[in-house]
Design a protein around this motif. Structure first.
Motif, PDB file in Angstrom:
ATOM      1  N   ASP A  22      23.352 -36.517  -3.778  1.00 32.96           N
ATOM      2  CA  ASP A  22      22.233 -36.853  -4.699  1.00 32.96           C
ATOM      3  C   ASP A  22      21.957 -35.559  -5.238  1.00 32.96           C
ATOM      4  OD1 ASP A  22      22.848 -39.386  -3.555  1.00 32.96           O
ATOM      5  OD2 ASP A  22      21.201 -39.600  -2.191  1.00 32.96           O
ATOM      6  N   ALA A  23      22.547 -34.589  -5.015  1.00 34.77           N
ATOM      7  CA  ALA A  23      22.057 -33.257  -5.774  1.00 34.77           C
ATOM      8  C   ALA A  23      23.272 -32.452  -6.617  1.00 34.77           C
ATOM      9  CB  ALA A  23      21.378 -32.101  -4.879  1.00 34.77           C
ATOM     10  N   PRO A  24      23.970 -33.269  -7.469  1.00 38.75           N
ATOM     11  CA  PRO A  24      25.148 -33.040  -8.158  1.00 38.75           C
ATOM     12  C   PRO A  24      24.956 -31.648  -8.964  1.00 38.75           C
ATOM     13  CG  PRO A  24      24.606 -34.878  -9.206  1.00 38.75           C
ATOM     14  CD  PRO A  24      23.760 -34.820  -7.964  1.00 38.75           C
ATOM     15  N   LEU A  25      23.806 -31.511  -9.566  1.00 38.07           N
ATOM     16  CA  LEU A  25      23.572 -30.431 -10.523  1.00 38.07           C
ATOM     17  C   LEU A  25      23.491 -29.306  -9.730  1.00 38.07           C
ATOM     18  CD1 LEU A  25      21.567 -32.124 -13.435  1.00 38.07           C
ATOM     19  CD2 LEU A  25      24.024 -31.757 -13.319  1.00 38.07           C
ATOM     20  N   THR A  26      22.513 -29.391  -8.847  1.00 37.84           N
ATOM     21  CA  THR A  26      22.174 -28.360  -7.867  1.00 37.84           C
ATOM     22  C   THR A  26      23.458 -27.715  -7.201  1.00 37.84           C
ATOM     23  OG1 THR A  26      19.996 -29.298  -7.503  1.00 37.84           O
ATOM     24  CG2 THR A  26      20.694 -27.317  -5.771  1.00 37.84           C
ATOM     25  N   VAL A  27      23.989 -28.559  -6.644  1.00 39.05           N
ATOM     26  CA  VAL A  27      25.614 -28.013  -6.044  1.00 39.05           C
ATOM     27  C   VAL A  27      26.360 -27.400  -7.018  1.00 39.05           C
ATOM     28  CG1 VAL A  27      27.689 -29.064  -4.878  1.00 39.05           C
ATOM     29  CG2 VAL A  27      25.328 -29.975  -4.213  1.00 39.05           C
ATOM     30  N   GLU A  64      15.947 -32.858  -8.485  1.00 38.07           N
ATOM     31  CA  GLU A  64      17.021 -34.045  -8.432  1.00 38.07           C
ATOM     32  C   GLU A  64      16.650 -35.010  -7.223  1.00 38.07           C
ATOM     33  OE1 GLU A  64      21.483 -33.058  -9.815  1.00 38.07           O
ATOM     34  OE2 GLU A  64      20.877 -31.509  -8.169  1.00 38.07           O
ATOM     35  N   ASN A  65      17.096 -34.564  -5.935  1.00 33.38           N
ATOM     36  CA  ASN A  65      16.660 -35.616  -4.792  1.00 33.38           C
ATOM     37  C   ASN A  65      15.662 -34.878  -3.993  1.00 33.38           C
ATOM     38  OD1 ASN A  65      18.180 -33.249  -3.868  1.00 33.38           O
ATOM     39  ND2 ASN A  65      19.390 -34.838  -2.249  1.00 33.38           N
ATOM     40  N   HIS A  66      14.756 -34.292  -4.378  1.00 30.64           N
ATOM     41  CA  HIS A  66      13.724 -33.475  -3.845  1.00 30.64           C
ATOM     42  C   HIS A  66      12.924 -34.045  -2.778  1.00 30.64           C
ATOM     43  CE1 HIS A  66      12.039 -35.108  -7.694  1.00 30.64           C
ATOM     44  NE2 HIS A  66      10.835 -34.991  -7.201  1.00 30.64           N
ATOM     45  N   THR A  67      12.574 -33.136  -1.800  1.00 32.63           N
ATOM     46  CA  THR A  67      11.719 -33.781  -0.730  1.00 32.63           C
ATOM     47  C   THR A  67      10.880 -32.678  -0.229  1.00 32.63           C
ATOM     48  OG1 THR A  67      11.928 -34.615   1.581  1.00 32.63           O
ATOM     49  CG2 THR A  67      13.746 -33.154   0.954  1.00 32.63           C
ATOM     50  N   SER A  68       9.816 -32.965   0.574  1.00 33.46           N
ATOM     51  CA  SER A  68       8.826 -32.052   1.041  1.00 33.46           C
ATOM     52  C   SER A  68       9.154 -31.861   2.676  1.00 33.46           C
ATOM     53  CB  SER A  68       7.545 -32.131   0.917  1.00 33.46           C
ATOM     54  OG  SER A  68       7.370 -32.249  -0.631  1.00 33.46           O
ATOM     55  N   HIS A  69       9.795 -32.941   3.178  1.00 32.41           N
ATOM     56  CA  HIS A  69       9.885 -32.870   4.505  1.00 32.41           C
ATOM     57  C   HIS A  69      11.778 -32.950   4.951  1.00 32.41           C
ATOM     58  CE1 HIS A  69       5.854 -33.746   4.899  1.00 32.41           C
ATOM     59  NE2 HIS A  69       5.927 -34.585   3.811  1.00 32.41           N
ATOM     60  N   PRO A  70      12.159 -31.760   5.015  1.00 29.06           N
ATOM     61  CA  PRO A  70      13.528 -31.514   5.435  1.00 29.06           C
ATOM     62  C   PRO A  70      13.842 -31.895   6.818  1.00 29.06           C
ATOM     63  CG  PRO A  70      12.763 -29.192   4.916  1.00 29.06           C
ATOM     64  CD  PRO A  70      11.588 -30.497   4.633  1.00 29.06           C
ATOM     65  N   LEU A 103       5.363 -28.511  -1.513  1.00 24.60           N
ATOM     66  CA  LEU A 103       6.251 -28.175  -2.514  1.00 24.60           C
ATOM     67  C   LEU A 103       7.360 -29.140  -2.168  1.00 24.60           C
ATOM     68  CD1 LEU A 103       6.718 -24.303  -2.375  1.00 24.60           C
ATOM     69  CD2 LEU A 103       5.571 -25.609  -4.136  1.00 24.60           C
ATOM     70  N   ALA A 104       8.345 -29.528  -3.019  1.00 25.99           N
ATOM     71  CA  ALA A 104       9.648 -30.292  -2.856  1.00 25.99           C
ATOM     72  C   ALA A 104      10.789 -29.537  -3.510  1.00 25.99           C
ATOM     73  CB  ALA A 104       9.339 -31.446  -3.686  1.00 25.99           C
ATOM     74  N   GLY A 105      11.723 -29.624  -2.715  1.00 24.63           N
ATOM     75  CA  GLY A 105      13.165 -29.028  -3.160  1.00 24.63           C
ATOM     76  C   GLY A 105      14.131 -29.886  -3.007  1.00 24.63           C
ATOM     77  N   ASN A 106      15.542 -29.547  -3.874  1.00 24.38           N
ATOM     78  CA  ASN A 106      16.498 -30.399  -3.933  1.00 24.38           C
ATOM     79  C   ASN A 106      17.139 -30.286  -2.600  1.00 24.38           C
ATOM     80  OD1 ASN A 106      15.582 -30.935  -6.360  1.00 24.38           O
ATOM     81  ND2 ASN A 106      17.040 -29.437  -7.283  1.00 24.38           N
TER      82      ASN A 106
END
Length: 138
Positions: A22-27, A64-70, A103-106
């Motif tokens: 779900d994060a193809p551009l980041t990958v 992309e598929n950002h979250t604050s709670h990994p 914050l939220a990260g991919n």
């Protein structure tokens, strides 16, 4: 985009992570940097995590598929904005934040081998300081 494996060596520990579909551009952007060497330090605001501070570095991707709670073993890329660009690796309870707030990260990598070593890595970084980290294609 098929999932691929990335080897991560950090603080004397070895891990294998799978790319997140779900994060193809980041990958894709991150894979162009491999092999990628940096320093891993303990988070300041986020709980049980380690991060790679990247300052003004731009990977050229947005959210992309950002979250604050990994979850433990999740690796996020934060493209910058409210705080500096960074990579964060959760080794336990983590709520991604900075002095500016949440914050939220991919979520672009998930550790699939070596998870049992995550807490030991986090504790080592916390008590012994910055550790070398290497990301490389398998």
């Amino acid at each position: 985009m098929s999932e691929r494996l990335i080897r991560i060596a950090a603080g004397g520990f070895d891990f294998v992570a799978r790319t997140h579909p779900d994060a193809p551009l980041t990958v894709a952007a991150f894979e162009k940097l491999l092999p990628y060497r940096q320093k891993l330090i303990h988070v300041r605001w986020s709980g049980e995590g380690c991060w790679v501070p990247l300052g003004d570095f731009q990977l050229g991707v947005g959210f992309e598929n950002h979250t604050s709670h990994p979850s433990a073993g999740d690796i996020l890329f934060y493209p910058g904005g409210y705080s500096e660009t960074e990579i964060i690796l959760a080794y336990g309870a983590c709520s991604f934040a900075s002095k500016m707030g949440t914050l939220a990260g991919n979520h672009f990598l998930t550790i699939v081998q070596g998870r049992e070593q995550l807490r030991a890595l986090g504790t080592k970084v916390l008590w012994e300081g910055a550790q070398d980290v290497l990301f490389e294609a398998m």
